[in-house]
Design an enzyme around this catalytic site. Structure first.
Site, mmCIF file in Angstrom:
data_model
loop_
_atom_site.group_PDB
_atom_site.id
_atom_site.type_symbol
_atom_site.label_atom_id
_atom_site.label_comp_id
_atom_site.label_asym_id
_atom_site.label_seq_id
_atom_site.Cartn_x
_atom_site.Cartn_y
_atom_site.Cartn_z
ATOM 1 N N VAL A 101 0.953 -1.256 0.028
ATOM 2 C CA VAL A 101 -0.061 -0.028 -0.162
ATOM 3 C C VAL A 101 0.921 1.247 0.043
ATOM 4 C CG1 VAL A 101 -1.833 1.234 1.184
ATOM 5 C CG2 VAL A 101 -1.707 -0.990 1.275
ATOM 6 N N CYS A 102 0.373 2.345 -0.879
ATOM 7 C CA CYS A 102 1.254 3.442 -0.809
ATOM 8 C C CYS A 102 2.723 3.417 -1.074
ATOM 9 C CB CYS A 102 1.171 4.109 0.612
ATOM 10 S SG CYS A 102 1.306 5.978 0.533
ATOM 11 N N THR A 103 3.785 3.961 -0.277
ATOM 12 C CA THR A 103 5.221 3.896 -0.650
ATOM 13 C C THR A 103 5.724 2.369 -0.448
ATOM 14 O OG1 THR A 103 5.520 4.871 1.209
ATOM 15 C CG2 THR A 103 5.475 6.420 -0.668
ATOM 16 N N GLY A 151 -2.590 2.522 -4.569
ATOM 17 C CA GLY A 151 -1.933 3.756 -4.486
ATOM 18 C C GLY A 151 -1.894 4.204 -3.189
#
Length: 229
Positions: A101-103, A151
């Site tokens: 998830v995310c970075t 994202g």
């Protein structure tokens, strides 16, 4: 039903919703057994001051069917952490799904687990995936073979429903969605493409120094790895 073991990697400074959002959804998935993993069993402090308690160390964690790596702003130190990267590389071949998830996708990329894959990431950092041989896709959920990557931050909730759909079908995913009353109706402008220009400029300006420092760190990590090849 056969248990499905999901391991969330914890690390200091992670964005708690990157982990707790999908964890809440996936905890409702049939057969799911969730594990929270770090180097020690000491509490791990998230970005909002909420302490998270590991259930296993890297060494004691049981075999995993799914690995999930949450992101956060101070991601570069984790991308340099040999113990974490080695753990991911060792566990990945035996897992059915490798996710983030995310970075968190940058951590997977630093471990060499996204080379040749399409992947999601936080909108302001996804372009750096290319330094590690991955292709950034600006979507809330990106599925490429056994890699499912989300994202930024809230995308992790959507990501978790997609995981349930992949494993158990749409009916099960929608039943969990209804049970959690997940039917968001937010304000417009949650992505760079939909935000008003003045709001986008304001957010970019507020993050500029932090992003510049992180980009330099990540570029140095990628250059160092390239030098080892």
């Amino acid at each position: 039903m056969q248990p499905f073991h999901i391991g969330f990697l914890l690390w200091d400074g992670l964005t708690q919703l990157d982990m707790t959002g999908p964890a809440q959804v996936l905890s409702r998935m049939p057969g799911a057994q969730l594990h929270y993993v770090w180097k020690t069993l000491d509490p791990v402090m998230s970005d909002c001051g909420l302490a998270l308690l590991p259930t296993h160390t890297l060494e004691s964690c049981p075999p995993l069917d799914m690995i999930c790596v949450p992101g956060g702003a101070p991601v570069a130190p984790v991308m340099r952490d040999a113990a974490v990267l080695n753990w991911l590389r060792t566990r990945a071949p035996h897992a059915r799904l490798i996710t983030s998830v995310c970075t968190g996708s940058l951590i997977l990329a630093a471990a060499g687990l996204l080379e040749g894959y399409r992947a999601g990431c936080y909108w302001a950092s996804g372009h750096q995936l290319s330094l590690f041989g991955a292709e950034f896709v600006a979507e809330r959920v990106v599925i490429d073979r056994d890699r499912i990557t989300a994202g930024g931050v809230t995308s992790g909730i959507d990501f978790a429903f997609h995981v349930i759909e992949v494993l158990h079908g749409r009916d099960v995913a929608e039943a969990v969605q209804l049970a959690l009353e997940y039917d968001p109706a937010p304000l417009a402008g949650g992505t760079p493409a939909t935000a008003r220009p003045e709001i986008l400029a304001q957010v970019r300006a507020a993050m500029a120094d932090r992003l510049a420092a992180r980009e330099a760190d990540i570029a140095a990590i990628a250059a160092g790895q390239a030098g080892l090849r």
